[in-house]
Scaffold this active site. Sequence first.
Site, PDB file in Angstrom:
ATOM      1  N   GLU A 129       0.821  -1.219   0.000  1.00 47.93           N
ATOM      2  CA  GLU A 129       0.000   0.000   0.000  1.00 47.93           C
ATOM      3  C   GLU A 129       0.851   1.264   0.000  1.00 47.93           C
ATOM      4  OE1 GLU A 129      -2.889   2.248  -0.555  1.00 47.93           O
ATOM      5  OE2 GLU A 129      -3.666   0.299   0.073  1.00 47.93           O
ATOM      6  N   GLY A 134       2.157   7.337  -0.504  1.00 48.97           N
ATOM      7  CA  GLY A 134       2.526   7.469   0.907  1.00 48.97           C
ATOM      8  C   GLY A 134       1.417   6.963   1.811  1.00 48.97           C
ATOM      9  N   ILE A 136      -1.756   7.818   1.632  1.00 54.30           N
ATOM     10  CA  ILE A 136      -3.084   7.847   1.001  1.00 54.30           C
ATOM     11  C   ILE A 136      -3.538   6.421   0.702  1.00 54.30           C
ATOM     12  CG2 ILE A 136      -4.437   8.698  -0.945  1.00 54.30           C
ATOM     13  CD1 ILE A 136      -2.246  10.785  -1.427  1.00 54.30           C
ATOM     14  N   GLU A 190      15.802  14.730  -2.395  1.00 57.98           N
ATOM     15  CA  GLU A 190      17.068  14.084  -2.080  1.00 57.98           C
ATOM     16  C   GLU A 190      18.231  14.940  -2.580  1.00 57.98           C
ATOM     17  OE1 GLU A 190      17.279  11.322  -0.410  1.00 57.98           O
ATOM     18  OE2 GLU A 190      15.183  10.659  -0.451  1.00 57.98           O
ATOM     19  N   ASP A 201      10.121   8.507 -10.533  1.00 53.90           N
ATOM     20  CA  ASP A 201       9.298   8.104  -9.402  1.00 53.90           C
ATOM     21  C   ASP A 201       7.825   8.021  -9.807  1.00 53.90           C
ATOM     22  OD1 ASP A 201       8.967   7.944  -6.263  1.00 53.90           O
ATOM     23  OD2 ASP A 201       7.558   9.485  -6.923  1.00 53.90           O
ATOM     24  N   LYS A 205       5.120   4.669 -10.082  1.00 55.12           N
ATOM     25  CA  LYS A 205       3.826   4.663  -9.381  1.00 55.12           C
ATOM     26  C   LYS A 205       2.658   4.461 -10.336  1.00 55.12           C
ATOM     27  CE  LYS A 205       5.517   7.554  -5.595  1.00 55.12           C
ATOM     28  NZ  LYS A 205       5.557   8.922  -5.012  1.00 55.12           N
ATOM     29  N   GLY A 304       6.735  11.277   2.923  1.00 52.62           N
ATOM     30  CA  GLY A 304       7.042  11.651   4.302  1.00 52.62           C
ATOM     31  C   GLY A 304       7.195  10.421   5.168  1.00 52.62           C
TER      32      GLY A 304
END
Length: 421
Positions: A129, A134, A136, A190, A201, A205, A304
């Site tokens: 998940e 993150g 959500i 980063e 990224d 996703k 986060g």
Amino acid sequence: MLNIAIIGFGKIGSGVADVFAENESVISKKLGDTVNIKYILDIREIKNHPLSDRCIRDFNIILNDPDISLIVETIAETVPGSTLEAYKFTKSALEKGVNVVTSNKAVVAKFGAELLKIAAETNARYFFEASVGGGIPIIRPIYNCLAANKLNKITAILNGTTNFILTKMSNEGLDFDAALEIAQENGFAERDPSADIDGIDSCRKICILSSLAFGRQLPPEKVYAEGIRYITPDDIKNAEKIGCRIKLIAKAEKIENPDAVYVIVAPMLVPRNSPLYNIEDVFNGIVVTGNVIGDVMFYGQGAGKLPTASAVAADVMDALLKSTKNMMWEVSDGSYVSDYKKYPAKYYIRAEVDPNVLKPDDLNSIYYLIGKTFPDADIYESNNSKELFFTVHISDDYKFDDGIKNLSDAGFKIKSKIRIL
């Protein structure tokens, strides 16, 4: 006592430990047992942490311990070779029937179908998940709550770093480099931000979400992805003139051919009437479209330490309770992904006139050339007085490329080309 191990004790891995320590009584009550972090595996030496004495360097200790019920895999994706290493650890654990929970989008995007198949064969749980959005909830809602729908489109802002940078550029008039520096100072980017700002990224996703929604593995290498490095304050201000904001958008959509999917990751001008228009700072927004329910939107902090760790911890609890079954999708080489250049689109183009070829004040000639090249064009004065910008509808990207070349040959210096959502 339920013994688990954490592999990778960086921001997310240590966050998972924090969640279990902070909410120990609540979690124990829901599980009917206590969770004990028996091992922590990391390439670094972990000092000054309450669990420092649990640290080991040999994965086989974890794999051969019959008391380990579950492994949390949170290896940092920025470390060279980490994706393959995480994949090997995960595969070995699932083959032995050990549950695995991960936040590792790179592994799920590339190897998800294979790992889910192994988990099904050994009656293990493989949950992820936290790999998208993150904290959500999005993976299970797509797979379970929207199961009665034929899902045909996902349109999303999936990267908090780029959204923060673009928000800073929009609200404070900063250029890209200045906004990136602030993102790094605040821990949102980063030291090497390439994966975020180059769209890598977001690509991973949208591949995971597409695999879930459409039932077939979507390899990241099959997706066209571009980033936001070239976005300028002039582009931001020009977008505002026509009621838009620039966002890094990930989009996957079924097209007329039932076996084909259109997928892209790119900066886009998002119109004011879009639900993604007001998504700012590090927040993510995901719009899923089904044939029965229509549009459903998911919103929240997409990254986060604690939001992501919270999602990992919830997966751990589900896996230990065995209250939720694994998701599944077919193994595929991604050959069903269509050529993104073959479909209609709308573009914003910012250009400067070359005075050696065209007279900048000869608007009739300038407008004629644009209109001749792109008949369906709207032309505007740019934020930069030396430039103009225009929006065009195109039937496909190949014709668009030809049109841009023709304009360049006719004396236009093309500064920006950005899609419009």
